[in-house]
Write an enzyme that holds these catalytic residues in place. Sequence first.
Site, PDB file in Angstrom:
ATOM      1  N   GLN B 126       0.826  -1.203   0.000  1.00 41.35           N
ATOM      2  CA  GLN B 126       0.000   0.000   0.000  1.00 41.35           C
ATOM      3  C   GLN B 126       0.860   1.253   0.000  1.00 41.35           C
ATOM      4  O   GLN B 126       1.601   1.497   0.953  1.00 41.35           O
ATOM      5  CB  GLN B 126      -0.899  -0.021   1.241  1.00 41.35           C
ATOM      6  CG  GLN B 126      -1.634   1.281   1.503  1.00 41.35           C
ATOM      7  CD  GLN B 126      -2.579   1.184   2.680  1.00 41.35           C
ATOM      8  OE1 GLN B 126      -3.610   0.522   2.622  1.00 41.35           O
ATOM      9  NE2 GLN B 126      -2.218   1.832   3.774  1.00 41.35           N
ATOM     10  N   GLY B 127       0.774   2.042  -1.075  1.00 36.13           N
ATOM     11  CA  GLY B 127       1.573   3.261  -1.159  1.00 36.13           C
ATOM     12  C   GLY B 127       0.761   4.476  -0.767  1.00 36.13           C
ATOM     13  O   GLY B 127       0.305   5.229  -1.627  1.00 36.13           O
ATOM     14  N   SER B 129       1.204   6.411   2.896  1.00 34.35           N
ATOM     15  CA  SER B 129       1.946   7.361   3.731  1.00 34.35           C
ATOM     16  C   SER B 129       3.204   7.872   3.034  1.00 34.35           C
ATOM     17  O   SER B 129       3.834   7.153   2.244  1.00 34.35           O
ATOM     18  CB  SER B 129       2.369   6.682   5.040  1.00 34.35           C
ATOM     19  OG  SER B 129       1.252   6.369   5.799  1.00 34.35           O
ATOM     20  N   GLU B 244     -13.115  -2.061   6.608  1.00 32.87           N
ATOM     21  CA  GLU B 244     -12.777  -3.002   7.671  1.00 32.87           C
ATOM     22  C   GLU B 244     -13.042  -2.348   9.004  1.00 32.87           C
ATOM     23  O   GLU B 244     -12.288  -1.496   9.434  1.00 32.87           O
ATOM     24  CB  GLU B 244     -11.296  -3.373   7.568  1.00 32.87           C
ATOM     25  CG  GLU B 244     -10.954  -4.172   6.332  1.00 32.87           C
ATOM     26  CD  GLU B 244     -11.602  -5.543   6.325  1.00 32.87           C
ATOM     27  OE1 GLU B 244     -12.104  -5.970   7.380  1.00 32.87           O
ATOM     28  OE2 GLU B 244     -11.615  -6.167   5.259  1.00 32.87           O
TER      29      GLU B 244
END
Lengths: 364, 356
Positions: B126-127, B129, B244
């Site tokens: 996941q890119g 931050s 989620e």
Amino acid sequence: MDLHLNEEQKLLKESAARFLRDQYAFDRRKLLIADDAPSGVWSKLVDLGWLGAWLPEEAGGLGGSAVEFAILMEEAGRHLYVGPYLSASIASALLRNADSRGARERLAASAEGERHLTVAHLEPGSRGMMDSPTVRGIAVGSSYRLTGRKRLVYSGCFADETIVSAVTPDGPSFFAVPMGGTGVATRHYRTVDNDWVSDVEFDLAEAELLVGAPGYASALDDAIYVALLGVGAEAIGLCEAVLTQTKDYLADRKQFGRSLIEFQALQHRISDLFVETETLRWSLLDALSQSSSARTLRARSIFGLKIQAGSIATMVAGQCLHLHGGMGMTDEMPVSHYYRRARMIEAQFGNTDYFTAAYTTLMD
Amino acid sequence: MNLDFSAEDIAFRDEIRAFLSENLPKDIARRFSRGYHPPKKDLQAWQAILHKRGWSVPHWPVEHGGTGWSPIQQYIFDDECLAADAPPVSPFGTRLVGPVIYTFGSDSQKKKYLPAILSGETLWCQGFSEPGSGSDLASLQTRAVRDGADYVVNGRKIWTTDAHFADMMFCLARTSQGRKQQEGISFLLLDMKDPGVTVRPIRTLDAGHTVNEVFIDNVKVSADDLVGQEGKGWSYAKFLLDNERTVNAFVHHSKRAYRRTKKIAQKAQFNGQPLFDVSGFRNRAARLEIELRALEWGVLRMLHSDVPDPTAAASALKLKGCALLQNILDLALDALGLDAIPFYPDPEQEAVSNFF
């Protein structure tokens, strides 16, 4: 699994909330708690079916379950209800599985509101509900005579009869004793949270056996379950209400030229209290899920609820009191009443230390 | 209100247990039980086994490869898998980008990416931050400039879990400057094998390697790999993060950690008796056990009723869940006593303590 309230349960919750909002608003409550006896809204609670709401039909109830009881106690907590409802419910719990005729008659009469019952179980020196009674009972013909002292008999000034724990040569048992009878001396007083209680001294007082020694332990378990479930659910209503009122207060009150609620430090504290209140609701579900489980399983979950309720309600109401500043210290502000009730929930029936010690004996 | 697990749920749990005892490789379970971040080969080998059984993404809609299980069945499945020391399937494809692709992606993106997410052949990272954009994520500076059929991406990402072995990254990059900083962000699917991608490991305090810094230097991403509309990436990211509500409660982790702590304390001796029987220790354990019971019902409540304020309730689960897991692990360290001191850098190393 389905954690939604069903239609009847929703109606019950709404009707209880409406009733307490209308009849037990904080200003009106002020007048009611100044009375010598907790008769205030009692007959109306009985008419609304609160006593039988959670009892099976064969016990004179409306066929509900522990969930209905929790719904009512939560609303009671929201509005700081004090009075005979919890003690009468504990008396019903004691009697509901007893097979004596006397127990069955009283259960029905109590649910109908014809006879008001309370419980005399704690004694001078006891720390909580699991302590063994020392009041003695001796058989005289077909009845019994009780001698000894009980304390913290809720609504003792109002009840017709009290269910008393006492030891006989056969073992501990539960008896019915009329409150005004011969050999029954009472001293009525008030609690920190404005409830009505009595000390009762029995001197060869005439008593009717309701639950004999073989049924004692399980009747006491049932009573403990209902007592702790009651204050657990009450604590949730209490925490939610005091938190809402505190947020409103912080929004209203201006210092340094702006509403206090705009300060992030205070927002964080409010958030933390919300999280704690949420966890209390989780514990209530845990306790409700074990309402008909085997002894140890049920005891673990209900002790857990009591421990959480006492410590969380004390913390939440105490923080809310602090967030009110000096005004929180006054009798005029509801928050001071919420705090007192919360602190008494912690103490009632046995405190966190007492039930933590009990819980540790039940760990695998 | 009905608070019971049904007979079907119990039978389902038994089915999962039987499956795990027959199919979970012992060496994978052993490595995971020792608390190391699962290596790529373990993640992929275990997901392949689940995929063969049709269980790699139970929570997905059936038409995309889900199982059609009820929320409670998914809960039981996760609980049993972790209890058996199965490494949780990498969440970046299965829980995060997968649902974004099947909800907002084009047909060709679905065809191209979903099968390999299901099987675990393609692992994702996941890119989101960046060094200057943490909790204020929308201030991110990575840029994607349109150049013909491609975007050219430049920027830096940080705390990127699994970037050192991921095949693909879903990446938030700025394609324009909006009125609000949330506007003008786009959601791109970026190939980690591109020569413009450099991954630098970040060693963490556990001496492990889980997270990374990723340098993106003139990386070309085909416009076909833009998810949804250009400039609307923030709403897809929010969808992904909102998807989620219970995972971050870590309830299965806490249950497992508590069971292990109890075993350690039952084995450890303190003045001639098991530590678990010493009242000070036992009181602490009791309070955590009670909070753990509560947390489990907090999760079940979220799965099974209309919670008045789901976002706030999810935050409560996350906050309480993380604090509880830390408190349980603290209790475990205290139970270990002096045995908490030795360091085990290698998951295959023989333990020098009798507690592992």
